[in-house]
Every structure is written in C-alpha cells, then in structure tokens.
Scaffold this motif. Structure first.
Motif, PDB file in Angstrom:
ATOM      1  N   LEU A  97      31.238  39.963  25.948  1.00 56.12           N
ATOM      2  CA  LEU A  97      31.461  38.694  26.654  1.00 56.12           C
ATOM      3  C   LEU A  97      32.932  38.475  26.991  1.00 56.12           C
ATOM      4  O   LEU A  97      33.264  37.697  27.899  1.00 56.12           O
ATOM      5  CB  LEU A  97      30.936  37.517  25.827  1.00 56.12           C
ATOM      6  N   PHE A  98      33.830  39.172  26.290  1.00 52.86           N
ATOM      7  CA  PHE A  98      35.251  38.987  26.558  1.00 52.86           C
ATOM      8  C   PHE A  98      35.659  39.582  27.906  1.00 52.86           C
ATOM      9  O   PHE A  98      36.663  39.165  28.483  1.00 52.86           O
ATOM     10  CB  PHE A  98      36.093  39.612  25.437  1.00 52.86           C
ATOM     11  N   ILE A  99      34.886  40.548  28.404  1.00 51.37           N
ATOM     12  CA  ILE A  99      35.198  41.148  29.704  1.00 51.37           C
ATOM     13  C   ILE A  99      35.055  40.121  30.833  1.00 51.37           C
ATOM     14  O   ILE A  99      36.002  39.914  31.607  1.00 51.37           O
ATOM     15  CB  ILE A  99      34.305  42.385  29.984  1.00 51.37           C
ATOM     16  N   PRO A 100      33.901  39.434  30.950  1.00 46.02           N
ATOM     17  CA  PRO A 100      33.805  38.416  32.013  1.00 46.02           C
ATOM     18  C   PRO A 100      34.738  37.235  31.795  1.00 46.02           C
ATOM     19  O   PRO A 100      35.160  36.592  32.770  1.00 46.02           O
ATOM     20  CB  PRO A 100      32.330  37.973  31.957  1.00 46.02           C
ATOM     21  N   ILE A 101      35.070  36.944  30.532  1.00 41.87           N
ATOM     22  CA  ILE A 101      36.011  35.853  30.275  1.00 41.87           C
ATOM     23  C   ILE A 101      37.388  36.203  30.828  1.00 41.87           C
ATOM     24  O   ILE A 101      38.052  35.380  31.477  1.00 41.87           O
ATOM     25  CB  ILE A 101      36.093  35.550  28.763  1.00 41.87           C
ATOM     26  N   LEU A 102      37.827  37.429  30.595  1.00 44.21           N
ATOM     27  CA  LEU A 102      39.112  37.875  31.142  1.00 44.21           C
ATOM     28  C   LEU A 102      39.067  37.921  32.668  1.00 44.21           C
ATOM     29  O   LEU A 102      40.050  37.590  33.337  1.00 44.21           O
ATOM     30  CB  LEU A 102      39.468  39.251  30.577  1.00 44.21           C
ATOM     31  N   ALA A 103      37.908  38.327  33.206  1.00 44.82           N
ATOM     32  CA  ALA A 103      37.760  38.347  34.662  1.00 44.82           C
ATOM     33  C   ALA A 103      37.880  36.932  35.229  1.00 44.82           C
ATOM     34  O   ALA A 103      38.443  36.729  36.312  1.00 44.82           O
ATOM     35  CB  ALA A 103      36.413  38.959  35.048  1.00 44.82           C
ATOM     36  N   ILE A 122      41.238  35.898  18.381  1.00 46.11           N
ATOM     37  CA  ILE A 122      40.467  36.378  17.234  1.00 46.11           C
ATOM     38  C   ILE A 122      39.529  37.507  17.637  1.00 46.11           C
ATOM     39  O   ILE A 122      39.284  38.436  16.869  1.00 46.11           O
ATOM     40  CB  ILE A 122      39.655  35.212  16.613  1.00 46.11           C
ATOM     41  N   GLY A 123      39.019  37.432  18.862  1.00 47.72           N
ATOM     42  CA  GLY A 123      37.994  38.368  19.300  1.00 47.72           C
ATOM     43  C   GLY A 123      38.438  39.806  19.414  1.00 47.72           C
ATOM     44  O   GLY A 123      37.706  40.725  19.009  1.00 47.72           O
ATOM     45  N   PHE A 124      39.632  40.036  19.937  1.00 52.89           N
ATOM     46  CA  PHE A 124      40.071  41.417  20.137  1.00 52.89           C
ATOM     47  C   PHE A 124      40.299  42.170  18.822  1.00 52.89           C
ATOM     48  O   PHE A 124      39.846  43.312  18.686  1.00 52.89           O
ATOM     49  CB  PHE A 124      41.307  41.454  21.029  1.00 52.89           C
ATOM     50  N   PRO A 125      40.966  41.565  17.830  1.00 55.66           N
ATOM     51  CA  PRO A 125      41.018  42.274  16.540  1.00 55.66           C
ATOM     52  C   PRO A 125      39.649  42.412  15.899  1.00 55.66           C
ATOM     53  O   PRO A 125      39.396  43.387  15.181  1.00 55.66           O
ATOM     54  CB  PRO A 125      41.947  41.395  15.691  1.00 55.66           C
ATOM     55  N   ALA A 126      38.735  41.465  16.166  1.00 56.71           N
ATOM     56  CA  ALA A 126      37.372  41.565  15.626  1.00 56.71           C
ATOM     57  C   ALA A 126      36.683  42.815  16.151  1.00 56.71           C
ATOM     58  O   ALA A 126      36.007  43.530  15.392  1.00 56.71           O
ATOM     59  CB  ALA A 126      36.569  40.318  15.997  1.00 56.71           C
ATOM     60  N   ILE A 127      36.862  43.102  17.435  1.00 50.40           N
ATOM     61  CA  ILE A 127      36.263  44.307  18.025  1.00 50.40           C
ATOM     62  C   ILE A 127      36.788  45.561  17.331  1.00 50.40           C
ATOM     63  O   ILE A 127      36.031  46.468  16.970  1.00 50.40           O
ATOM     64  CB  ILE A 127      36.568  44.371  19.533  1.00 50.40           C
ATOM     65  N   GLY A 265      35.325  42.097  10.457  1.00 53.27           N
ATOM     66  CA  GLY A 265      35.235  42.090  11.913  1.00 53.27           C
ATOM     67  C   GLY A 265      34.049  41.282  12.407  1.00 53.27           C
ATOM     68  O   GLY A 265      34.164  40.516  13.376  1.00 53.27           O
ATOM     69  N   ILE A 266      32.893  41.422  11.764  1.00 54.37           N
ATOM     70  CA  ILE A 266      31.705  40.658  12.151  1.00 54.37           C
ATOM     71  C   ILE A 266      31.938  39.165  11.954  1.00 54.37           C
ATOM     72  O   ILE A 266      31.568  38.337  12.803  1.00 54.37           O
ATOM     73  CB  ILE A 266      30.475  41.133  11.350  1.00 54.37           C
ATOM     74  N   ALA A 267      32.558  38.800  10.822  1.00 47.95           N
ATOM     75  CA  ALA A 267      32.849  37.390  10.564  1.00 47.95           C
ATOM     76  C   ALA A 267      33.799  36.826  11.618  1.00 47.95           C
ATOM     77  O   ALA A 267      33.603  35.707  12.125  1.00 47.95           O
ATOM     78  CB  ALA A 267      33.457  37.230   9.170  1.00 47.95           C
ATOM     79  N   ALA A 272      34.987  33.864  16.765  1.00 46.35           N
ATOM     80  CA  ALA A 272      35.459  33.928  18.148  1.00 46.35           C
ATOM     81  C   ALA A 272      34.424  33.361  19.115  1.00 46.35           C
ATOM     82  O   ALA A 272      34.754  32.592  20.028  1.00 46.35           O
ATOM     83  CB  ALA A 272      35.787  35.380  18.514  1.00 46.35           C
ATOM     84  N   ILE A 273      33.150  33.720  18.914  1.00 45.39           N
ATOM     85  CA  ILE A 273      32.083  33.210  19.772  1.00 45.39           C
ATOM     86  C   ILE A 273      31.962  31.700  19.623  1.00 45.39           C
ATOM     87  O   ILE A 273      31.755  30.972  20.597  1.00 45.39           O
ATOM     88  CB  ILE A 273      30.748  33.905  19.446  1.00 45.39           C
ATOM     89  N   GLY A 274      32.107  31.213  18.383  1.00 41.31           N
ATOM     90  CA  GLY A 274      32.065  29.767  18.152  1.00 41.31           C
ATOM     91  C   GLY A 274      33.183  29.041  18.889  1.00 41.31           C
ATOM     92  O   GLY A 274      32.956  27.977  19.488  1.00 41.31           O
ATOM     93  N   LEU A 275      34.379  29.584  18.860  1.00 40.61           N
ATOM     94  CA  LEU A 275      35.519  28.963  19.544  1.00 40.61           C
ATOM     95  C   LEU A 275      35.331  28.971  21.061  1.00 40.61           C
ATOM     96  O   LEU A 275      35.660  27.997  21.747  1.00 40.61           O
ATOM     97  CB  LEU A 275      36.810  29.685  19.164  1.00 40.61           C
ATOM     98  N   ILE A 276      34.801  30.064  21.585  1.00 43.26           N
ATOM     99  CA  ILE A 276      34.570  30.146  23.024  1.00 43.26           C
ATOM    100  C   ILE A 276      33.511  29.133  23.451  1.00 43.26           C
ATOM    101  O   ILE A 276      33.590  28.524  24.514  1.00 43.26           O
ATOM    102  CB  ILE A 276      34.160  31.575  23.421  1.00 43.26           C
ATOM    103  N   THR A 277      32.510  28.948  22.583  1.00 41.38           N
ATOM    104  CA  THR A 277      31.496  27.918  22.875  1.00 41.38           C
ATOM    105  C   THR A 277      32.110  26.533  22.902  1.00 41.38           C
ATOM    106  O   THR A 277      31.810  25.716  23.772  1.00 41.38           O
ATOM    107  CB  THR A 277      30.373  27.976  21.808  1.00 41.38           C
ATOM    108  N   LEU A 278      32.994  26.260  21.941  1.00 42.84           N
ATOM    109  CA  LEU A 278      33.694  24.965  21.931  1.00 42.84           C
ATOM    110  C   LEU A 278      34.533  24.796  23.174  1.00 42.84           C
ATOM    111  O   LEU A 278      34.669  23.684  23.704  1.00 42.84           O
ATOM    112  CB  LEU A 278      34.558  24.874  20.674  1.00 42.84           C
ATOM    113  N   SER A 279      35.096  25.894  23.662  1.00 46.06           N
ATOM    114  CA  SER A 279      35.919  25.806  24.873  1.00 46.06           C
ATOM    115  C   SER A 279      35.098  25.378  26.084  1.00 46.06           C
ATOM    116  O   SER A 279      35.595  24.721  26.994  1.00 46.06           O
ATOM    117  CB  SER A 279      36.593  27.150  25.159  1.00 46.06           C
ATOM    118  N   GLN A 280      33.794  25.746  26.073  1.00 46.49           N
ATOM    119  CA  GLN A 280      32.903  25.328  27.162  1.00 46.49           C
ATOM    120  C   GLN A 280      32.526  23.856  27.017  1.00 46.49           C
ATOM    121  O   GLN A 280      32.421  23.130  28.001  1.00 46.49           O
ATOM    122  CB  GLN A 280      31.658  26.197  27.179  1.00 46.49           C
TER     123      GLN A 280
END
Length: 283
Positions: A97-103, A122-127, A265-267, A272-280
């Motif tokens: 999901l980070f790919i379309p976000i960067l796009a 947080i997401g990139f080090p998680a990957i 990394g999973i945690a 990261a997904i939670g924060l991106i959801t809050l951003s929406q």
C-alpha cells in the motif's frame, strides 16, 4: 462486516492453497492459468459485466499492463510463499500500500498530514524487518516477497486509474481478467513446449485458487458498498486482518519460524497501517 471477514479469509486461503500445493509437485504456471479461467467465469456469471465493442477507445494503456502484471505477480506470490512462508508474503503484499501512497504524493500532488508521514516513517523499516532473514549457506529468497510488494503496489495504482475512468468497473475488471487469462496461458504453452504436461492436480488447485481469488475481490467490493461512508474502515480492517490471520495460520498451522526482528516488523506494520487509516479519517 461479514463481507469483510469473508474477503480476509479468501485472501489468506489463497496462500494456504499455494502452501499445500508445494507438497504435490505442482506446476505454478498451470495453477495460475486455471485460476483465471475460474475467475473470468465467476466474474461473468455473478457481476454480469457489460461487454463493449473492442476498439481503440478503451483504455488499453491501463488494461494491458494490469493484464500482464496480475499473472506474473501471482507466480512470484507462489514462489514467495514457497521460499519465505505465508507470514512474510501476506505482510509484504499488504505493505505494498505504500507504493500508491507515494505515487499520490509524487505523481498526483496529494498533501500529506502528520499521521500519514508517521505511517510512512514506521512502514519502511517495518518492511525491512519483516523481510529480514539471517544469512545462511543457501541463496536468500527475500527477492520474491520484495517483487510481490512492488508488483501489487503498481497494480493498485493502475486499478485506481481504472476506477477513475468512465467505463463501469465491472466491465474493466472482466476485460482485465480476460487479458490476464490470455497472458497466463502463454505460460502454459511455454511449459508445454518444455515437455511439461498438464496435470489434474494443477487443474484442481488452479480452480480452487480462482474461486478464492474472485471471492476476495467480490467480497471486498461488497464491503466497500456497505461501508461507503467510511472506506477507511475497510482499508484498515482488510490490511490488518490479512497480516494478523496470515501470521496466525503460518505460525500455528505450518509452523513457520520467525525471528524476534520479524515479529517487531509485523507489529510496526500494523501500527503503520493504523496511522495511515487515521490520516484518511482526519484528512
């Protein structure tokens, strides 16, 4: 919520089938090809798409890349599950999901708030932590989930473009699946040329994967319909649900071994997904 749960189950079950299939000396390319036969048939029967006259006015510059990428990435998905396991593969697929976000930032000029920047940070080090594997004497297979991450991210961008065109989404989906079917059968013809015969096991696994693959798409669309006023709920629940359920299945059912670094990394991925959801929500 039922549709969302069914979509999550279908998504993870695809990985389970690929995990089981590896014990039967199957041909992945054949499974992918027969998968699209099922998906196309179910799409036509259930969604009843309008089939337009095939001409140059259709957005082939989007349809063709998606049709090529879908079966190609499916092959890497199966290889990633085989060599890296369900846990890392599902996590990599959902972190795409980070790919379309960067796009959205670099191409479409979308403005980011603090929640989204924090999610990316947080997401990139998680990957990196999810895909981390201690070096050993064998070749490191981290490349497979990395390609899955990149491939699904690009597919997501192209699907977002498909949604924005005037042609009904059901019609576009049907045409894309037909294109993916055609491309996947090129793989079959290549394998036949190499002397590999079509086996019943490959057909059975392919039809099963196709039903689950289409079920994932159908239930995901129905979930978005039911939560039309709050799409971020679907977005967050789907990504988190697949990572959590995929991790549980991989660890408990298939005894996949993860390091402490992988668990961290999973945690972080869930955060990261939670924060991106809050951003929406607070955009």
């Amino acid at each position: 919520m039922l549709y969302l749960i069914l979509s999550i189950i279908c998504s993870v079950s695809v990985g389970v089938i690929f995990k089981i299939a590896r014990k039967h000396n199957v041909n992945i390319a054949q499974i992918v090809a027969f998968n699209y036969i099922t998906a196309v048939c179910l799409c036509f029967i259930i969604l009843r798409p309008y089939i337009p006259v095939i001409d140059s006015s259709l957005p082939w510059h989007i349809y063709i890349p998606v049709s090529i990428l879908l079966p190609s990435i499916f092959l890497f998905l199966a290889l990633s599950i085989k060599h890296m396991g369900i846990v890392k593969t599902d996590a990599a697929q959902r972190m795409s999901l980070f790919i379309p976000i960067l796009a959205a930032w670099f191409i479409f000029g979308e403005q980011f708030n603090n929640y989204k920047w924090a999610g990316l940070a947080i997401g990139f080090p998680a990957i990196a932590l999810i895909l981390y594997k201690k070096p050993d004497k064998t070749e490191n297979k981290w490349l497979y989930p990395a390609v899955v991450l990149l491939g699904f991210g690009i597919i997501d961008i192209l699907f977002k473009q498909i949604v924005g065109i005037e042609i009904p989404y059901k019609t576009s989906l049907f045409l894309v699946l037909c294109g993916a079917l055609a491309v996947s059968w090129l793989f079959i013809f290549y394998s036949l040329a190499k002397g590999k015969r079509i086996k019943v096991e490959n057909v059975k696994f392919g039809l099963g994967v196709g039903a689950l693959n289409f079920g994932n798409i159908l239930f995901y669309l129905m979930a978005h319909r039911d939560f039309s006023d709050n799409p971020s709920t679907v977005f967050a629940s789907m990504n988190m649900g697949v990572i959590v359920l995929g991790s549980l299945v991989g660890i408990l059912a298939f005894k996949e071994k993860l390091s402490v670094i992988n668990y961290v990394g999973i945690a972080l991925a869930l955060c990261a997904i939670g924060l991106i959801t809050l951003s929406q929500i607070y955009a």
